[in-house]
Design an enzyme around this catalytic site. Structure first.
Site, PDB file in Angstrom:
ATOM      1  N   ASP A   1       0.858  -1.192   0.000  1.00 19.50           N
ATOM      2  CA  ASP A   1       0.000   0.000   0.000  1.00 19.50           C
ATOM      3  C   ASP A   1       0.890   1.237   0.000  1.00 19.50           C
ATOM      4  O   ASP A   1       2.105   1.149   0.252  1.00 19.50           O
ATOM      5  CB  ASP A   1      -0.921   0.007   1.235  1.00 19.50           C
ATOM      6  CG  ASP A   1      -2.274   0.644   0.952  1.00 19.50           C
ATOM      7  OD1 ASP A   1      -2.298   1.710   0.311  1.00 19.50           O
ATOM      8  OD2 ASP A   1      -3.295   0.073   1.355  1.00 19.50           O
TER       9      ASP A   1
ATOM     10  N   TYR B   1     -12.897   4.524 -14.229  1.00 15.75           N
ATOM     11  CA  TYR B   1     -12.915   3.445 -13.230  1.00 15.75           C
ATOM     12  C   TYR B   1     -13.688   2.246 -13.774  1.00 15.75           C
ATOM     13  O   TYR B   1     -13.232   1.098 -13.674  1.00 15.75           O
ATOM     14  CB  TYR B   1     -13.557   3.968 -11.948  1.00 15.75           C
ATOM     15  CG  TYR B   1     -13.616   2.966 -10.812  1.00 15.75           C
ATOM     16  CD1 TYR B   1     -12.482   2.652 -10.074  1.00 15.75           C
ATOM     17  CD2 TYR B   1     -14.823   2.365 -10.449  1.00 15.75           C
ATOM     18  CE1 TYR B   1     -12.536   1.766  -9.009  1.00 15.75           C
ATOM     19  CE2 TYR B   1     -14.890   1.470  -9.392  1.00 15.75           C
ATOM     20  CZ  TYR B   1     -13.745   1.173  -8.676  1.00 15.75           C
ATOM     21  OH  TYR B   1     -13.807   0.284  -7.634  1.00 15.75           O
TER      22      TYR B   1
ATOM     23  N   ASN C   1      -6.273  -6.232  -5.077  1.00 10.76           N
ATOM     24  CA  ASN C   1      -7.377  -5.460  -4.527  1.00 10.76           C
ATOM     25  C   ASN C   1      -7.252  -3.953  -4.755  1.00 10.76           C
ATOM     26  O   ASN C   1      -8.264  -3.256  -4.843  1.00 10.76           O
ATOM     27  CB  ASN C   1      -7.469  -5.745  -3.019  1.00 10.76           C
ATOM     28  CG  ASN C   1      -8.277  -4.720  -2.276  1.00 10.76           C
ATOM     29  OD1 ASN C   1      -9.497  -4.670  -2.367  1.00 10.76           O
ATOM     30  ND2 ASN C   1      -7.589  -3.859  -1.523  1.00 10.76           N
TER      31      ASN C   1
ATOM     32  N   ASP D   1       4.321   1.656  -4.280  1.00 10.26           N
ATOM     33  CA  ASP D   1       3.523   2.404  -5.251  1.00 10.26           C
ATOM     34  C   ASP D   1       3.295   1.490  -6.448  1.00 10.26           C
ATOM     35  O   ASP D   1       4.207   1.247  -7.243  1.00 10.26           O
ATOM     36  CB  ASP D   1       4.260   3.670  -5.672  1.00 10.26           C
ATOM     37  CG  ASP D   1       3.499   4.482  -6.701  1.00 10.26           C
ATOM     38  OD1 ASP D   1       2.427   4.032  -7.171  1.00 10.26           O
ATOM     39  OD2 ASP D   1       3.988   5.569  -7.073  1.00 10.26           O
TER      40      ASP D   1
ATOM     41  N   THR E   1     -17.376   0.766   3.888  1.00 10.85           N
ATOM     42  CA  THR E   1     -16.005   0.984   4.345  1.00 10.85           C
ATOM     43  C   THR E   1     -15.904   2.395   4.920  1.00 10.85           C
ATOM     44  O   THR E   1     -16.720   3.265   4.602  1.00 10.85           O
ATOM     45  CB  THR E   1     -14.990   0.851   3.200  1.00 10.85           C
ATOM     46  OG1 THR E   1     -15.200   1.918   2.254  1.00 10.85           O
ATOM     47  CG2 THR E   1     -15.119  -0.496   2.488  1.00 10.85           C
TER      48      THR E   1
ATOM     49  N   VAL F   1     -20.082  -1.798  -0.604  1.00 14.39           N
ATOM     50  CA  VAL F   1     -19.494  -2.251   0.662  1.00 14.39           C
ATOM     51  C   VAL F   1     -19.339  -1.065   1.616  1.00 14.39           C
ATOM     52  O   VAL F   1     -18.869   0.009   1.235  1.00 14.39           O
ATOM     53  CB  VAL F   1     -18.125  -2.913   0.422  1.00 14.39           C
ATOM     54  CG1 VAL F   1     -17.537  -3.429   1.734  1.00 14.39           C
ATOM     55  CG2 VAL F   1     -18.255  -4.040  -0.594  1.00 14.39           C
TER      56      VAL F   1
END
Length: 238
Positions: A29, A143, A78, A55, A178, A176
């Site tokens: 991450d 996206y 993910n 990255d 989050t 979801v």
């Protein structure tokens, strides 16, 4: 195993779920504070997860990180970012950036782990798609382009790696709950809209997605490959 984008949200839920099952988890991450907090919170587990700053848009860095990790039995692709954008505002540079953030790294992470999986005759790659393009949500054209491509990529990788007993599937989450999504978009009207568009009238939680990932990574799913698996409470739109 490796989880990309594992420092927060759905990724953090999967890091914790697999680590609590005793898996040796590395998570990648750029969200440093969240990632270090997660690593600290899970440090007491028998096999605590390891955070590696990475990255994913820098493919040289990606190659070095995977070389340092070594053998990977399970890869969970993910990492993504669903920033909103208008058609008129998209530049070629922004296009390239969004493809790098949401699509390109999934392919090259798979490329990095595939040789060892092929050599041992076993492995699992789980790519993350999105319900967004199935619903044609607004202000997300890039996206949704990337997420639609991931489903096709999953089919291709499953076909090419299947002879080596490497399974490749795509998880398609719905709305979801989050912390990021709640902070950015949550209002009573939005909550009602999502629930109205779902067959099941309860929000999808991070743990629901992690449970599906655990199943698909396990031997119980040994004959599952090349498919898209939804965890969206039957979201058909609104």
């Amino acid at each position: 195993m490796v989880v990309t984008g594992g420092g927060s949200g759905i990724g953090a839920g999967m890091v914790e779920a697999f680590a609590r099952q005793g898996a040796r988890v590395h998570f990648l991450d750029i969200a440093d504070a969240d990632s270090r907090a997660l690593e600290a919170n899970l440090a007491g587990l028998a096999v605590p997860p390891v955070y590696l700053p990475c990255d994913l848009t820098n493919l040289e860095t990606v190659a070095k990180v995977f070389a340092a990790i070594g053998q990977v039995d399970v890869l969970i692709n993910n990492a993504a970012n669903d920033d909103r954008h208008a058609l008129a505002e998209v530049t070629p540079q922004y296009w390239e950036n969004r493809m790098a953030v949401n699509l390109r790294h999934q392919y090259f992470c798979a490329q990095a782990v595939a040789p060892a999986m092929q050599a041992q005759g076993d492995g699992v790659i789980l790519n993350f798609g999105s319900i967004s393009w199935h619903l044609a949500l607004p202000d997300l054209t890039l996206y949704m382009t990337a997420k639609a491509a991931i489903e096709g990529m999953t089919r291709g990788l499953a076909r090419d790696l299947g002879p080596h007993n490497v399974r490749v599937n795509c998880i398609v989450p719905g709305g979801v709950r989050t912390p990021r999504q709640e902070a950015l978009w949550h209002t009573p009207d939005e909550e009602a809209r999502i629930l109205a568009g779902q067959c099941l009238k309860a929000r999808v939680e991070v743990d629901d997605v992690a449970a599906l990932a655990l199943f698909l990574a396990s031997d119980s799913a040994r004959r599952c490959s090349g498919r898209d698996y939804y965890v969206d409470a039957g979201w058909y739109g609104a």
